[in-house]
Design an enzyme around this catalytic site. Sequence first.
Site, PDB file in Angstrom:
ATOM      1  N   GLY A  47      40.498  44.865  42.097  1.00 14.87           N
ATOM      2  CA  GLY A  47      41.468  43.806  42.386  1.00 14.87           C
ATOM      3  C   GLY A  47      42.867  44.213  41.973  1.00 14.87           C
ATOM      4  O   GLY A  47      43.405  43.774  40.966  1.00 14.87           O
ATOM      5  N   ASP A  72      41.051  48.120  45.859  1.00 14.15           N
ATOM      6  CA  ASP A  72      41.350  46.885  46.607  1.00 14.15           C
ATOM      7  C   ASP A  72      41.376  47.237  48.089  1.00 14.15           C
ATOM      8  O   ASP A  72      41.858  48.315  48.454  1.00 14.15           O
ATOM      9  CB  ASP A  72      42.732  46.343  46.176  1.00 14.15           C
ATOM     10  CG  ASP A  72      42.932  44.868  46.484  1.00 14.15           C
ATOM     11  OD1 ASP A  72      42.707  44.454  47.645  1.00 14.15           O
ATOM     12  OD2 ASP A  72      43.336  44.136  45.573  1.00 14.15           O
ATOM     13  N   GLY A  76      43.668  40.937  50.782  1.00 17.55           N
ATOM     14  CA  GLY A  76      43.702  39.646  50.091  1.00 17.55           C
ATOM     15  C   GLY A  76      42.348  38.967  50.015  1.00 17.55           C
ATOM     16  O   GLY A  76      41.466  39.203  50.840  1.00 17.55           O
ATOM     17  N   SER A 125      35.209  47.001  47.422  1.00 16.24           N
ATOM     18  CA  SER A 125      34.650  47.326  46.112  1.00 16.24           C
ATOM     19  C   SER A 125      33.194  47.820  46.155  1.00 16.24           C
ATOM     20  O   SER A 125      32.886  48.856  45.544  1.00 16.24           O
ATOM     21  CB  SER A 125      34.807  46.095  45.212  1.00 16.24           C
ATOM     22  OG  SER A 125      34.033  46.198  44.066  1.00 16.24           O
ATOM     23  N   HIS A 145      36.700  36.114  44.204  1.00 11.16           N
ATOM     24  CA  HIS A 145      36.137  35.123  43.289  1.00 11.16           C
ATOM     25  C   HIS A 145      35.035  34.271  43.903  1.00 11.16           C
ATOM     26  O   HIS A 145      34.671  33.236  43.351  1.00 11.16           O
ATOM     27  CB  HIS A 145      37.263  34.241  42.730  1.00 11.16           C
ATOM     28  CG  HIS A 145      38.090  34.930  41.684  1.00 11.16           C
ATOM     29  ND1 HIS A 145      37.895  36.246  41.329  1.00 11.16           N
ATOM     30  CD2 HIS A 145      39.103  34.491  40.902  1.00 11.16           C
ATOM     31  CE1 HIS A 145      38.758  36.570  40.387  1.00 11.16           C
ATOM     32  NE2 HIS A 145      39.510  35.529  40.113  1.00 11.16           N
ATOM     33  N   ASP A 171      39.436  35.383  34.711  1.00  6.93           N
ATOM     34  CA  ASP A 171      39.219  34.077  35.357  1.00  6.93           C
ATOM     35  C   ASP A 171      37.840  33.498  35.043  1.00  6.93           C
ATOM     36  O   ASP A 171      37.176  32.923  35.914  1.00  6.93           O
ATOM     37  CB  ASP A 171      39.463  34.171  36.877  1.00  6.93           C
ATOM     38  CG  ASP A 171      40.852  34.703  37.180  1.00  6.93           C
ATOM     39  OD1 ASP A 171      41.828  34.136  36.671  1.00  6.93           O
ATOM     40  OD2 ASP A 171      40.959  35.741  37.882  1.00  6.93           O
TER      41      ASP A 171
HETATM   42  N1  SAH Z   1      44.677  41.979  39.246  1.00  7.11           N
HETATM   43  C1  SAH Z   1      45.680  41.340  40.074  1.00  7.11           C
HETATM   44  C2  SAH Z   1      45.158  40.174  40.890  1.00  7.11           C
HETATM   45  C3  SAH Z   1      44.019  40.494  41.826  1.00  7.11           C
HETATM   46  S1  SAH Z   1      43.825  39.270  43.080  1.00  7.11           S
HETATM   47  C4  SAH Z   1      46.884  40.916  39.233  1.00  7.11           C
HETATM   48  O1  SAH Z   1      46.972  41.229  38.058  1.00  7.11           O
HETATM   49  O2  SAH Z   1      47.775  40.266  39.746  1.00  7.11           O
HETATM   50  C5  SAH Z   1      42.308  39.765  43.812  1.00  7.11           C
HETATM   51  C6  SAH Z   1      42.401  40.993  44.696  1.00  7.11           C
HETATM   52  O3  SAH Z   1      41.059  41.378  44.985  1.00  7.11           O
HETATM   53  C7  SAH Z   1      43.080  40.798  46.050  1.00  7.11           C
HETATM   54  O4  SAH Z   1      44.162  41.683  46.183  1.00  7.11           O
HETATM   55  C8  SAH Z   1      41.987  41.100  47.086  1.00  7.11           C
HETATM   56  O5  SAH Z   1      42.430  41.835  48.226  1.00  7.11           O
HETATM   57  C9  SAH Z   1      41.004  41.931  46.284  1.00  7.11           C
HETATM   58  N2  SAH Z   1      39.622  41.848  46.748  1.00  7.11           N
HETATM   59  C10 SAH Z   1      38.884  40.735  46.976  1.00  7.11           C
HETATM   60  N3  SAH Z   1      37.636  41.062  47.353  1.00  7.11           N
HETATM   61  C11 SAH Z   1      37.590  42.428  47.387  1.00  7.11           C
HETATM   62  C12 SAH Z   1      36.576  43.388  47.713  1.00  7.11           C
HETATM   63  N4  SAH Z   1      35.343  42.994  48.075  1.00  7.11           N
HETATM   64  N5  SAH Z   1      36.879  44.686  47.644  1.00  7.11           N
HETATM   65  C13 SAH Z   1      38.113  45.105  47.286  1.00  7.11           C
HETATM   66  N6  SAH Z   1      39.115  44.246  46.961  1.00  7.11           N
HETATM   67  C14 SAH Z   1      38.857  42.925  47.011  1.00  7.11           C
HETATM   68 MG    MG Z   2      42.534  37.136  37.985  1.00  3.38          MG
END
Ligand code: SAH
Ligand code: MG
Length: 215
Positions: A47, A72, A76, A125, A145, A171
């Site tokens: 993420g 990532d 989004g 991921s 999430h 979270d």
């Molecule tokens: N760590 C960041 C916030 C992450 S927000 C901060 O400090 O601000 C969550 C991120 O997870 C998003 O950018 C989204 O694209 C990514 N994400 C969600 N599901 C995902 C997946 N299955 N594989 C890779 N990235 C994912």
């Molecule tokens: Mg977070």
Amino acid sequence: MATLDPSHRAAFEAAKGFMPLDEGLALHAAAGDAAARLPGLPLLEVGTYCGRSTILLAAAARAARTVAVTVDHHRGSEEQQPGWEYHDKELVDPEVGLMDTLPTFRRTLHAAGLEDDVIAVAGRSPQVAAVWGRPVALVFIDGGHTDEHATADYEGWAPHVAPDGLLVVHDVFPDPADGGQAPYRVYRRALDSGAFTEVSVTRSLRVLRRTGPGI
Ligand code: SAH
Ligand code: MG
């Protein structure tokens, strides 16, 4: 405890993202601890978004002469899509009409002066976890999430945490009134597995240490 360089702290505070300062400092401390205790092993984040929390892992990696890997797909999460609560229209690629956080992430790391301390993986991921082949000092789970995504992140990455390495989950809200339950369920599952022991709690940021074999 390792201190965050003032220039890195300023870059962190200027970066777009979803990591508050107090939780961020706890993440930085955990990363510094794991990197110092497990020399040579990388730190891994699920993420990236725009790189706000990546700065913290990168600063810790630099201090310990290791590297931060951040994963990532850059399209989004559900709640960041158009029409949803956390959408940022500045992050839409006008040519393809989809979210693309990769350019902003690159600017964040450049501004922080930490480009050499990070390997950015653009991909999903579970697919990245499936081809990943070595232990890591710390896994930081802050990706999708939904239960589907959070569970896949745990199942994909927890086995890669080295003995005595750290698993950090963001979270985590035990009370449903405070937020979604998927990260909390992952956190519970990690503790209930017997493989992890809680080290610290900073609001929704939970740091666990790998103290046992079974995941
Ligand atoms: N760590 C960041 C916030 C992450 S927000 C901060 O400090 O601000 C969550 C991120 O997870 C998003 O950018 C989204 O694209 C990514 N994400 C969600 N599901 C995902 C997946 N299955 N594989 C890779 N990235 C994912
Ligand atoms: Mg977070």
